[in-house]
Design a protein around this motif. Structure first.
Motif, PDB file in Angstrom:
ATOM      1  N   GLN A   1      18.001   4.092  -2.734  1.00  0.00           N
ATOM      2  CA  GLN A   1      18.316   5.505  -2.952  1.00  0.00           C
ATOM      3  C   GLN A   1      18.435   6.189  -1.598  1.00  0.00           C
ATOM      4  N   SER A   2      19.560   6.850  -1.380  1.00  0.00           N
ATOM      5  CA  SER A   2      19.825   7.522  -0.114  1.00  0.00           C
ATOM      6  C   SER A   2      19.850   9.029  -0.321  1.00  0.00           C
ATOM      7  N   ASP A   3      19.152   9.756   0.545  1.00  0.00           N
ATOM      8  CA  ASP A   3      19.185  11.220   0.481  1.00  0.00           C
ATOM      9  C   ASP A   3      20.566  11.764   0.819  1.00  0.00           C
TER      10      ASP A   3
ATOM     11  N   ASP B   1       9.199   4.521   0.290  1.00  0.00           N
ATOM     12  CA  ASP B   1       9.938   5.245   1.323  1.00  0.00           C
ATOM     13  C   ASP B   1      10.146   4.321   2.524  1.00  0.00           C
ATOM     14  N   LEU B   2      11.416   4.027   2.840  1.00  0.00           N
ATOM     15  CA  LEU B   2      11.746   3.159   3.960  1.00  0.00           C
ATOM     16  C   LEU B   2      11.972   3.937   5.246  1.00  0.00           C
ATOM     17  N   GLY B   3      11.981   5.275   5.151  1.00  0.00           N
ATOM     18  CA  GLY B   3      12.235   6.097   6.317  1.00  0.00           C
ATOM     19  C   GLY B   3      13.708   6.395   6.477  1.00  0.00           C
ATOM     20  N   GLY B   4      14.017   7.439   7.223  1.00  0.00           N
ATOM     21  CA  GLY B   4      15.407   7.786   7.480  1.00  0.00           C
ATOM     22  C   GLY B   4      16.161   8.230   6.250  1.00  0.00           C
ATOM     23  N   GLY B   5      15.462   8.761   5.256  1.00  0.00           N
ATOM     24  CA  GLY B   5      16.117   9.218   4.036  1.00  0.00           C
ATOM     25  C   GLY B   5      16.493   8.109   3.075  1.00  0.00           C
TER      26      GLY B   5
ATOM     27  N   ALA C   1       0.807  -1.220   0.000  1.00  0.00           N
ATOM     28  CA  ALA C   1       0.000   0.000   0.000  1.00  0.00           C
ATOM     29  C   ALA C   1       0.838   1.268   0.000  1.00  0.00           C
ATOM     30  N   GLN C   2       2.111   1.238   0.467  1.00  0.00           N
ATOM     31  CA  GLN C   2       2.918   2.454   0.549  1.00  0.00           C
ATOM     32  C   GLN C   2       3.716   2.729  -0.721  1.00  0.00           C
TER      33      GLN C   2
END
Length: 387
Positions: A109-111, A71-75, A26-27
């Motif tokens: 992918q990392s911010d 989006d896994l969180g933490g950028g 769903a995300q």
């Protein structure tokens, strides 16, 4: 067209394509996209005769694909992309008949750092140096360098690849790739590696790249590059180059690109067939100048010229063929997603000795076969829709 994964899976499940639990995805956000590019092309000389034909995907290869992100969180994000290439006129698959022959990869992918991906992907030279050429940016195959010898038109597609692209720091972006041979006991047989860098500062874009392929598909079909993914049958293919684009105004851009290709033990190419005598070494030096002008928001025109010098060495002798490639394009957008364009391309080859045949024949990338003479002209009018 963007669809939430839940909505897309409901649609696919209704058609029997997918029957999976929806809540687990769903995300995710998934994008369906594609390009359809169909035209009529006149070629002055194809094996001695002129030709008028329908042609598919000359400027934008016909394709459809899916790309997604979670989006896994933490950028940190999970990303994927699968992309199919096809011929609109025949309905056949391109890229050696692969279902997703253009691209098929997954990664993170990392911010903070950049993007790491695994699978079938475009190489660093295509990503960073190609966009500074006419054919790798606003034009297409007809305006490529001779035989696309430097891969700026993306003839080489890479399997078994690991790629890292850095985030942009002070205008700089770096990219590296390694593609495995996947062969036990033959680690270097049909592997590929490359790296590139690009710097953007206001009106200026500068890029440089290096790419090398060791071995070929005749000895390891499951390696980095297959017979359907490359221009030349060679023991080694080494390419490097650099370029610059400069925006004179908000509407006018000019550019210069230099590339060098070094081939070892070359027996032939998909463009000119088999060499009369295999080349112990075959080198190409390409010098391109290009210019583009955006007359209105919906209409632009561009010109390019490439001079290519080659050095051919074989047991039968040496030759120094050269070519001049001229091309132009105008494009008009009917809407944001639909446009019509016209391209004109001309190539003149030099005379070569018989032992270096067929390097003395003109052959534009995007035509069916070499000319029977040193000249070839092509004119294309095409209709394109992006979705």
């Amino acid at each position: 067209m963007k669809l939430k994964t839940k909505s897309m899976l409901v649609l696919l499940a209704a058609t029997g394509v997918v029957a999976a639990p929806l809540h687990a995805f769903a995300q995710n956000t998934v994008t369906l996209y594609g390009a359809i590019d169909e035209g009529l092309q006149y070629t002055s000389n194809v094996k001695g005769k002129s030709n008028i034909q329908t042609t598919s995907g000359q400027d934008s290869g016909d394709r459809w694909g899916l790309k997604g992100v979670e989006d896994l969180g933490g950028g940190l994000k999970t990303i994927f992309q699968i992309e199919n290439g096809f011929n609109l006129n025949s309905g056949n698959l391109n890229n050696g008949g692969r279902i997703f022959g253009r691209q098929a990869y997954i990664g993170l992918q990392s911010d903070s750092f950049g993007t790491l991906t695994f699978g079938r992907q475009y190489d660093p030279l295509v990503d960073m140096l190609g966009p500074l050429t006419a054919n790798g940016n606003w034009a297409g195959s007809l305006l490529s360098h001779v035989y696309d010898n430097d891969n700026t038109d993306n003839s080489i597609r890479v399997s078994n690849a690991v790629k890292f692209v850095s985030n942009k720091y002070a205008g700089f972006t770096l990219e590296g790739m390694y593609a495995f041979s996947n062969a036990a006991g033959a680690f270097a047989n049909n592997r590929l590696y490359g790296f590139a860098g690009q710097y953007v500062n206001g009106a200026v874009t500068v890029a440089g790249a290096y790419l090398q392929v060791n071995g070929n598909a005749t000895t390891n079909a499951g390696g980095a590059v297959s017979a359907a993914d490359t221009d030349f049958l060679a023991e080694r293919n080494q390419i490097f180059g650099g370029g610059i684009n400069y925006a004179l105004t908000s509407a006018a851009t000019v550019g210069f690109v230099y590339t060098h290709t070094n081939l070892t033990n070359t027996t032939g190419s998909e463009y000119f067939g088999n060499l009369a005598n295999a080349a112990n070494s075959l080198h190409f030096n390409n010098f391109e100048v290009n210019a583009k002008y955006q007359f209105t928001p919906s209409f632009y025109g561009g010109l390019m010229y490439t001079y290519t010098m080659a050095k051919y060495d074989s047991n039968a002798g040496q030759a120094r063929p050269h070519w001049g490639n001229f091309g132009g394009m105008v494009d008009y957008n009917l809407t944001k997603r639909t446009d019509v364009y016209m391209q004109v391309a001309y190539q003149r080859a030099s005379h070569t000795p018989d032992f270096a045949a067929p390097l003395g024949q003109a052959v534009l990338v995007g035509t069916d076969a070499p000319s029977s003479s040193m000249n070839q002209t092509a004119v294309l009018v095409s209709f394109r829709h992006l979705f």
